[in-house]
Design an enzyme around this catalytic site. Structure first.
Site, PDB file in Angstrom:
ATOM      1  N   HIS A   9       0.823  -1.216   0.000  1.00 63.46           N
ATOM      2  CA  HIS A   9       0.000   0.000   0.000  1.00 63.46           C
ATOM      3  C   HIS A   9       0.858   1.267   0.000  1.00 63.46           C
ATOM      4  O   HIS A   9       0.497   2.284   0.593  1.00 63.46           O
ATOM      5  CB  HIS A   9      -0.971   0.024   1.182  1.00 63.46           C
ATOM      6  CG  HIS A   9      -1.991  -1.068   1.164  1.00 63.46           C
ATOM      7  ND1 HIS A   9      -3.162  -0.973   0.448  1.00 63.46           N
ATOM      8  CD2 HIS A   9      -2.000  -2.290   1.746  1.00 63.46           C
ATOM      9  CE1 HIS A   9      -3.859  -2.092   0.612  1.00 63.46           C
ATOM     10  NE2 HIS A   9      -3.171  -2.907   1.381  1.00 63.46           N
ATOM     11  N   ASN A  34     -10.384  -3.014   1.765  1.00 66.30           N
ATOM     12  CA  ASN A  34      -9.925  -3.152   0.389  1.00 66.30           C
ATOM     13  C   ASN A  34     -11.117  -3.030  -0.551  1.00 66.30           C
ATOM     14  O   ASN A  34     -12.273  -3.065  -0.109  1.00 66.30           O
ATOM     15  CB  ASN A  34      -9.247  -4.505   0.162  1.00 66.30           C
ATOM     16  CG  ASN A  34      -7.879  -4.602   0.801  1.00 66.30           C
ATOM     17  OD1 ASN A  34      -7.217  -3.593   1.040  1.00 66.30           O
ATOM     18  ND2 ASN A  34      -7.434  -5.816   1.073  1.00 66.30           N
ATOM     19  N   HIS A  72      -4.819   1.089  11.434  1.00 67.40           N
ATOM     20  CA  HIS A  72      -4.627  -0.167  12.163  1.00 67.40           C
ATOM     21  C   HIS A  72      -6.012  -0.765  12.447  1.00 67.40           C
ATOM     22  O   HIS A  72      -6.843  -0.116  13.100  1.00 67.40           O
ATOM     23  CB  HIS A  72      -3.896   0.118  13.474  1.00 67.40           C
ATOM     24  CG  HIS A  72      -3.462  -1.096  14.230  1.00 67.40           C
ATOM     25  ND1 HIS A  72      -4.001  -2.350  14.045  1.00 67.40           N
ATOM     26  CD2 HIS A  72      -2.519  -1.253  15.205  1.00 67.40           C
ATOM     27  CE1 HIS A  72      -3.431  -3.206  14.857  1.00 67.40           C
ATOM     28  NE2 HIS A  72      -2.521  -2.568  15.570  1.00 67.40           N
TER      29      HIS A  72
END
Length: 712
Positions: free
Chosen positions: A80, A153, A344
């Protein structure tokens, strides 16, 4: 919403922006200083012993300036790395108290600030936006209870089932270590060797090689939380949950030839698209949806709901839309915000908890570990873009880049010197309480037998695709696996995907020069999930871009009417000509060509229009670039429109097997496979309606292969 609610909502919405504002400076009219605020008289010449003498080490300004420059780059993300961010806000539609106690999901009047980072996975920071890849869709909610990160995603599943395989997968998909090739796309032999050695990847490969792998825009891309989480309400009742972002503009993709050309013509295509949309006030919107399963229904499905290589079909587990996110502000500084943003999946708030999804469990360790290296230590949460708007009170001190100046001698708990401050909160005071799940079992390195089905949902996905989407998947296999040098690996790919569908495997083999399956296989799955096909998405012409090709002597009436109609439909247009500047119409009116063949190309637009004007069209027919514009638009299945003599340009280009308006036709509109034409008319109202409708359809797949090319 009453006046007080509106005021509270506005204040809360602006709270993060106000916090960031304390760190924003524009330096307008300021005097240049060092980092220690010492004013500088000269920043162009280093301090020397004589005009031609050696540079002196006592030049503190030189040393500080150079040292800062030498250290301006932080390690890029392992995956990423190439990302782009934007600010916005989220509002829930109705209180979700029945399902979760998370406060930001309770009050429809509250606007929760968010920062979103879109990204590609495999390529480096300098790779292109339009490569075939999974896209990241990470959202940081700055809630009153602390930060919540929804790390998503654009595909609802993942390659592997257990996080311990993640290093192997990334090593296999990244550029091959002996020559660092290829960049920005999946490696060839190593990746496909990994795929065929790990059949759990079959389902994800189907998604990756579908149109989902090359989205048209971040604004037209779904997001999925991938992992299974839990909602927990005030009563302690838990439900399994999966998160979805649904773009209001629908889910749309590029075609492969177009994506490849864009990677060269404009490698920043997707980030530029997002920036310009927000800059023009066309704020991207995404609805947040959740799928929920009661705990007593955990084993009611023919797949394991904790398996990250499986999605929950929306026909079996409906998506409940619970709110909407609006992105309304571009970043002020890419590095300070997008590059330093740290997401996170373990950053949760009360009311959201984890499941035993083995991929999620590993991510809970990996993300923090990565941030410690990339952002220089444990205080990355104090970087402005990561800082919560809720107060941070704990006994953590010291470490690299500590920003907070904590007073007092006490930094431990419990303590008597400060009456145990800061003290733990109770559950009633909003303290986070982990869901009390009963866990028992022997310590083993094993995988549940319920995770062993690797092909049924891959077949379900294949069954769900339209014929055009299936063709694109097959062609993607031909391209990606065709790059593999080892013929045995190619054969293994065919044999592996024969377990998904025998016809698919046969078509793959045809393009790879290997043997088709002797016994065509597949699973016994005959169902489909219409929700996963992009053919069933929302269709709108809003925010689309159309190129208008003109030359000297164009028909001003055709262009002016068309542009007015596009504006009414929320569509943007660029005037494209051989040269930039003012172009004169046949009746001596002028329009400015803001794009030229040198500065733009058909792949940067959603559609094309050629107006009448014999002199102009005669010139266009001599321009190779104009015919290339038409040919690429046609080959990529985008809408084409032409009026009056403009139709002549289509006839000399490669627009084949399409019915066009003939010279003798009188104001009759012809619409065939997304090509809209009309002749001998000055009233284009009906034509505009047909064209905008064709534009809203996004692509006209029946036109593919009309010119002998395959764009999948």
């Amino acid at each position: 919403m009453d006046e007080n609610q509106q005021s509270n909502s506005t204040n809360y919405e602006n709270k993060k922006d106000e916090q960031l504002e304390q760190n924003r400076v524009d330096h307008q009219g300021d005097k240049l200083t060092t980092n220690q605020a010492v004013r500088v008289t000269n920043t162009d010449d280093s301090l020397k012993a004589g005009e031609r003498g050696p540079t002196l080490m006592e030049d503190f300004h030189f040393r500080e300036k150079m040292t800062h420059f030498d250290h301006e780059r932080i390690p890029e993300r392992v995956v990423h790395a190439r990302g782009f961010g934007a600010h916005g806000y989220f509002q829930v539609y109705e209180p979700m108290k029945e399902f979760t106690k998370a406060k930001f999901l309770q009050d429809p009047s509250v606007k929760t600030p968010v920062f979103v980072r879109f990204s590609t996975v495999v390529g480096s920071r300098g790779s292109a936006d339009t490569v075939r890849d999974v896209r990241g869709f990470a959202t940081k909610f700055y809630t009153e209870e602390g930060n919540y990160d929804l790390v998503a995603n654009n595909m609802p599943i993942f390659f592997i089932q257990d996080a311990i395989k993640f290093p192997d997968m990334v090593h296999a998909i990244k550029p091959e270590p002996h020559n660092e090739i290829p960049q920005a796309s999946a490696a060839h032999d190593t990746f496909w060797d990994f795929v065929t050695s790990h059949t759990e990847t079959a389902h994800m490969i189907m998604w990756l090689l579908s149109d989902r792998g090359i989205p048209r825009s971040f604004r037209m891309m779904e997001g999925f939380g991938v992992n299974t989480f839990r909602f927990v309400n005030e009563q302690g009742k838990a439900r399994f949950v999966k998160f979805h972002w649904k773009p209001v503009l629908g889910t749309h993709s590029l075609v492969w030839d177009e994506a490849q050309k864009l990677a060269g013509k404009d490698p920043d295509y997707l980030r530029r698209d997002l920036w310009e949309a927000i800059d023009m006030g066309e704020y991207p919107e995404f609805e947040l949806g959740v799928q929920m399963i009661d705990e007593d229904q955990e084993f009611n499905f023919d797949f394991d709901i904790l398996d990250p290589t499986k999605f929950w079909p929306e026909e079996q587990v409906p998506v409940k839309m619970i709110g909407k996110m609006t992105l309304n502000k571009n970043q002020d500084n890419f590095f300070a915000e997008t590059e330093q943003a740290a997401f996170h999946p373990g950053h949760v708030v009360p009311g959201i908890d984890f499941s035993n999804d083995p991929l999620l469990q590993g991510r809970l360790f990996s993300y923090t570990d990565t941030q410690l290296l990339r952002l220089g230590g444990p205080n990355f949460h104090e970087i402005p873009i990561n800082r919560p708007i809720a107060p941070v009170n704990n006994n953590q001190r010291d470490g690299f880049h500590r920003m907070t100046i904590d007073r007092g001698a006490v930094s431990y708990s419990p303590n008597a010197m400060r009456y145990n401050s800061p003290e733990p909160a109770t559950d009633q005071e909003g303290g986070f309480t982990h869901y009390a799940e009963k866990v028992e079992g022997q310590k083993v390195r094993k995988r549940s037998a319920s995770f062993q089905d690797h092909y049924r949902q891959a077949t379900l996905f294949w069954n769900s695709m339209s014929q055009a989407e299936k063709m694109h998947i097959v062609k993607a296999f031909h391209f990606e696996v065709g790059k593999v040098k080892d013929k045995q690996i190619k054969q293994r790919v065919v044999d592996m995907f024969n377990n998904v569908d025998g016809n698919l495997a046969t078509q793959i083999a045809q393009g790879l020069g290997v043997n088709p399956p002797t016994n065509p296989g597949g699973t016994n799955v005959t169902d489909s999930s219409p929700a996963v096909s992009q053919e069933n998405t929302i269709r709108s012409a809003k925010t689309r871009k159309v190129a208008i090709l003109i030359e000297q002597g164009f028909n001003y009436n055709d262009v002016s009417q068309f542009m007015t109609a596009l504006t009414s439909a929320g569509v943007h247009a660029d005037i494209v000509s051989k040269n930039l500047g003012m172009i004169t119409s046949s009746d001596n009116q002028q329009l400015e060509a803001n794009k030229s063949y040198a500065t733009t190309t058909a792949v940067m637009y959603d559609g094309l229009f050629i107006p009448g004007g014999k002199t102009a069209v005669d010139q266009l027919m001599t321009h190779k670039e104009a015919k290339d514009f038409v040919n690429d638009t046609f080959a990529h299945a985008k809408p084409l429109g032409a009026t009056n003599e403009g139709v002549d340009l289509l006839q000399v280009a490669d627009v084949k097997n399409v019915v066009l308006a003939e010279p003798q036709s009188q104001a009759q509109i012809y619409t065939d496979m997304g090509v809209v034409t009309v002749r001998n008319t000055t009233d284009l109202t009906a034509f505009h309606h047909e064209y905008v409708d064709a534009l809203a359809q996004h692509r006209h797949w029946m036109r593919e292969n009309q010119d002998g090319k395959m764009s999948g």
